[in-house]
Design a protein around this motif. Sequence first.
Motif, PDB file in Angstrom:
ATOM      1  N   ALA A 283      -1.248 -25.940  18.624  1.00 11.76           N
ATOM      2  CA  ALA A 283      -2.086 -26.070  19.808  1.00 11.76           C
ATOM      3  C   ALA A 283      -3.284 -26.984  19.600  1.00 11.76           C
ATOM      4  CB  ALA A 283      -2.576 -24.690  20.242  1.00 11.76           C
ATOM      5  N   ASP A 284      -3.586 -27.326  18.348  1.00 10.07           N
ATOM      6  CA  ASP A 284      -4.774 -28.131  18.047  1.00 10.07           C
ATOM      7  C   ASP A 284      -4.433 -29.087  16.906  1.00 10.07           C
ATOM      8  OD1 ASP A 284      -7.228 -29.201  17.387  1.00 10.07           O
ATOM      9  OD2 ASP A 284      -8.263 -27.286  17.167  1.00 10.07           O
ATOM     10  N   VAL A 285      -4.293 -30.370  17.220  1.00 12.57           N
ATOM     11  CA  VAL A 285      -3.869 -31.342  16.199  1.00 12.57           C
ATOM     12  C   VAL A 285      -4.899 -31.512  15.095  1.00 12.57           C
ATOM     13  CG1 VAL A 285      -2.423 -32.603  17.842  1.00 12.57           C
ATOM     14  CG2 VAL A 285      -4.799 -33.321  17.498  1.00 12.57           C
ATOM     15  N   SER A 286      -6.160 -31.162  15.348  1.00 12.13           N
ATOM     16  CA  SER A 286      -7.207 -31.389  14.361  1.00 12.13           C
ATOM     17  C   SER A 286      -7.604 -30.133  13.595  1.00 12.13           C
ATOM     18  CB  SER A 286      -8.460 -31.968  15.046  1.00 12.13           C
ATOM     19  OG  SER A 286      -8.988 -31.042  15.994  1.00 12.13           O
ATOM     20  N   ALA A 287      -6.949 -29.008  13.846  1.00 13.44           N
ATOM     21  CA  ALA A 287      -7.339 -27.747  13.208  1.00 13.44           C
ATOM     22  C   ALA A 287      -7.074 -27.779  11.708  1.00 13.44           C
ATOM     23  CB  ALA A 287      -6.602 -26.579  13.846  1.00 13.44           C
ATOM     24  N   MET A 288      -8.124 -27.502  10.915  1.00 13.73           N
ATOM     25  CA  MET A 288      -7.957 -27.333   9.479  1.00 13.73           C
ATOM     26  C   MET A 288      -7.573 -25.887   9.191  1.00 13.73           C
ATOM     27  SD  MET A 288     -10.984 -29.757   7.904  1.00 13.73           S
ATOM     28  CE  MET A 288     -12.274 -29.392   9.101  1.00 13.73           C
ATOM     29  N   VAL A 289      -7.410 -25.534   7.926  1.00  8.24           N
ATOM     30  CA  VAL A 289      -6.879 -24.229   7.551  1.00  8.24           C
ATOM     31  C   VAL A 289      -7.689 -23.083   8.153  1.00  8.24           C
ATOM     32  CG1 VAL A 289      -6.461 -22.665   5.610  1.00  8.24           C
ATOM     33  CG2 VAL A 289      -5.827 -25.070   5.425  1.00  8.24           C
ATOM     34  N   VAL A 290      -9.013 -23.139   7.996  1.00  7.12           N
ATOM     35  CA  VAL A 290      -9.842 -22.038   8.482  1.00  7.12           C
ATOM     36  C   VAL A 290      -9.816 -21.957  10.002  1.00  7.12           C
ATOM     37  CG1 VAL A 290     -12.191 -21.123   8.585  1.00  7.12           C
ATOM     38  CG2 VAL A 290     -11.319 -22.043   6.446  1.00  7.12           C
ATOM     39  N   ALA A 291      -9.779 -23.096  10.674  1.00 15.30           N
ATOM     40  CA  ALA A 291      -9.700 -23.090  12.134  1.00 15.30           C
ATOM     41  C   ALA A 291      -8.382 -22.484  12.604  1.00 15.30           C
ATOM     42  CB  ALA A 291      -9.860 -24.503  12.680  1.00 15.30           C
ATOM     43  N   SER A 292      -7.296 -22.798  11.900  1.00 14.94           N
ATOM     44  CA  SER A 292      -6.001 -22.204  12.236  1.00 14.94           C
ATOM     45  C   SER A 292      -6.032 -20.692  12.029  1.00 14.94           C
ATOM     46  CB  SER A 292      -4.897 -22.821  11.381  1.00 14.94           C
ATOM     47  OG  SER A 292      -4.701 -24.185  11.703  1.00 14.94           O
ATOM     48  N   THR A 293      -6.664 -20.269  10.929  1.00 16.93           N
ATOM     49  CA  THR A 293      -6.792 -18.840  10.654  1.00 16.93           C
ATOM     50  C   THR A 293      -7.560 -18.143  11.767  1.00 16.93           C
ATOM     51  OG1 THR A 293      -6.789 -19.301   8.271  1.00 16.93           O
ATOM     52  CG2 THR A 293      -7.610 -17.148   8.970  1.00 16.93           C
ATOM     53  N   ALA A 294      -8.678 -18.736  12.169  1.00  9.41           N
ATOM     54  CA  ALA A 294      -9.504 -18.143  13.224  1.00  9.41           C
ATOM     55  C   ALA A 294      -8.737 -18.032  14.537  1.00  9.41           C
ATOM     56  CB  ALA A 294     -10.770 -18.967  13.411  1.00  9.41           C
ATOM     57  N   SER A 295      -7.958 -19.057  14.853  1.00 13.14           N
ATOM     58  CA  SER A 295      -7.198 -19.021  16.105  1.00 13.14           C
ATOM     59  C   SER A 295      -6.148 -17.919  16.069  1.00 13.14           C
ATOM     60  CB  SER A 295      -6.537 -20.380  16.375  1.00 13.14           C
ATOM     61  OG  SER A 295      -5.478 -20.642  15.466  1.00 13.14           O
ATOM     62  N   GLY A 296      -5.593 -17.650  14.883  1.00 11.50           N
ATOM     63  CA  GLY A 296      -4.620 -16.582  14.749  1.00 11.50           C
ATOM     64  C   GLY A 296      -5.238 -15.214  14.955  1.00 11.50           C
ATOM     65  N   VAL A 297      -6.401 -14.986  14.367  1.00  9.54           N
ATOM     66  CA  VAL A 297      -7.094 -13.706  14.533  1.00  9.54           C
ATOM     67  C   VAL A 297      -7.423 -13.467  16.002  1.00  9.54           C
ATOM     68  CG1 VAL A 297      -9.176 -12.398  13.984  1.00  9.54           C
ATOM     69  CG2 VAL A 297      -8.045 -13.738  12.198  1.00  9.54           C
ATOM     70  N   LEU A 298      -7.929 -14.505  16.657  1.00  7.71           N
ATOM     71  CA  LEU A 298      -8.317 -14.378  18.066  1.00  7.71           C
ATOM     72  C   LEU A 298      -7.104 -14.089  18.940  1.00  7.71           C
ATOM     73  CD1 LEU A 298     -10.740 -14.536  19.958  1.00  7.71           C
ATOM     74  CD2 LEU A 298     -10.313 -16.987  20.214  1.00  7.71           C
ATOM     75  N   ALA A 299      -5.999 -14.777  18.681  1.00 11.23           N
ATOM     76  CA  ALA A 299      -4.793 -14.545  19.469  1.00 11.23           C
ATOM     77  C   ALA A 299      -4.260 -13.132  19.256  1.00 11.23           C
ATOM     78  CB  ALA A 299      -3.725 -15.575  19.106  1.00 11.23           C
ATOM     79  N   GLY A 300      -4.281 -12.668  17.999  1.00 11.26           N
ATOM     80  CA  GLY A 300      -3.816 -11.320  17.715  1.00 11.26           C
ATOM     81  C   GLY A 300      -4.621 -10.273  18.464  1.00 11.26           C
ATOM     82  N   ALA A 301      -5.939 -10.419  18.461  1.00 10.17           N
ATOM     83  CA  ALA A 301      -6.796  -9.474  19.175  1.00 10.17           C
ATOM     84  C   ALA A 301      -6.541  -9.525  20.679  1.00 10.17           C
ATOM     85  CB  ALA A 301      -8.263  -9.781  18.872  1.00 10.17           C
ATOM     86  N   HIS A 302      -6.332 -10.736  21.195  1.00  9.05           N
ATOM     87  CA  HIS A 302      -6.116 -10.899  22.631  1.00  9.05           C
ATOM     88  C   HIS A 302      -4.781 -10.285  23.053  1.00  9.05           C
ATOM     89  CE1 HIS A 302      -5.652 -13.113  26.489  1.00  9.05           C
ATOM     90  NE2 HIS A 302      -6.959 -13.108  26.476  1.00  9.05           N
ATOM     91  N   ILE A 303      -3.747 -10.449  22.235  1.00  3.51           N
ATOM     92  CA  ILE A 303      -2.439  -9.879  22.563  1.00  3.51           C
ATOM     93  C   ILE A 303      -2.498  -8.354  22.538  1.00  3.51           C
ATOM     94  CG2 ILE A 303      -0.087  -9.584  21.685  1.00  3.51           C
ATOM     95  CD1 ILE A 303      -0.125 -12.520  20.910  1.00  3.51           C
ATOM     96  N   ASN A 304      -3.202  -7.795  21.555  1.00  3.29           N
ATOM     97  CA  ASN A 304      -3.334  -6.340  21.513  1.00  3.29           C
ATOM     98  C   ASN A 304      -3.963  -5.819  22.796  1.00  3.29           C
ATOM     99  OD1 ASN A 304      -3.425  -3.666  20.171  1.00  3.29           O
ATOM    100  ND2 ASN A 304      -5.628  -3.994  20.342  1.00  3.29           N
TER     101      ASN A 304
END
Length: 313
Positions: A283-304
């Motif tokens: 979803a983000d061509v410029s996301a580095m490792v930590v940014a990808s990690t953060a997006s995963g945590v946020l998505a997980g919380a939102h889905i719950n």
Amino acid sequence: MIGGGAGGLAASIALARSLRSVVVIDAGQLRNSPSPHAHNVLGHEGIRPQDLVAKGRAEAAEYGVAFIDATVQQARTIDSDPNLAEEAPRHRFELTTSAGVDVRARRIIIATGLSDELPDIPGLAEGWGDTVLHCPYCHGYEVRGQRIGVIGTTAMSYHQAMLFSQLSDHVSFIRHAAPAPDSEQAAMLETLGIEYIDSTVTEVARTDSDTVVSLTADESADGASARTFDALAVGAYARANAELFSQLGGDVVAHPSGMGTYIPTQMAGQTDVPGVWAVGNSADVSAMVVASTASGVLAGAHINADLIMERLG
């Protein structure tokens, strides 16, 4: 969860900690595997990408996350099948995997990342992740003060050269396929002391000590047929691995910078396809490792929260 990199694993842990049943389907094809180190990862600076994922996978497994080592060959919405509609809760999906296992899910997170498509220059790919770089924040410090050649691919390559100039006084911009510099870009090159070479790269060859770039001699500004650098920077075309998203009815879009394609998302990675989220480089061509990690945590919380709201009607 489709994809078990930083974004996918982070999302799986966030969901598992909320007592959700999570399956991660992953074929082990990391985008950053050619790189010996991952940087800007707080607490794990310089860690091998494979080691970081192994740690994350072990942590997810401790919370009960299940893993299927395979690729997803097909994704479909069960709601569209009238024979299964009665037994299928809202937004249920079916995934067919290369392991011969079918997975049904109430929600899907696409964390399949992207593919870096390098310019068709002989010898260039052999140095990818080592002497051929793309991100000054990921790898620039390691080549600080060295002779750096930036191979132009799009107008964004001028921006790339600008950033690398902070790390070395010996940066050369080879136009290659990039458009000619406009007045602002030309002024930037001059002000920052970036050498401009109006030529096309025909071949890249690595030696024991450096990298030789062959140029189209009749186009070269100084008539040289080759230049020698310690490292090269190039803007690869970042194509989202989004075939499964397309199968589910989603539209992949081109990035406005011309850098590649991505899955458009709303808040917390939610896509226009009901029940489907996308995180990390998908979803983000410029996301580095930590940014990808953060997006995963946020998505997980939102889905719950989304699943709880579904119960409330």
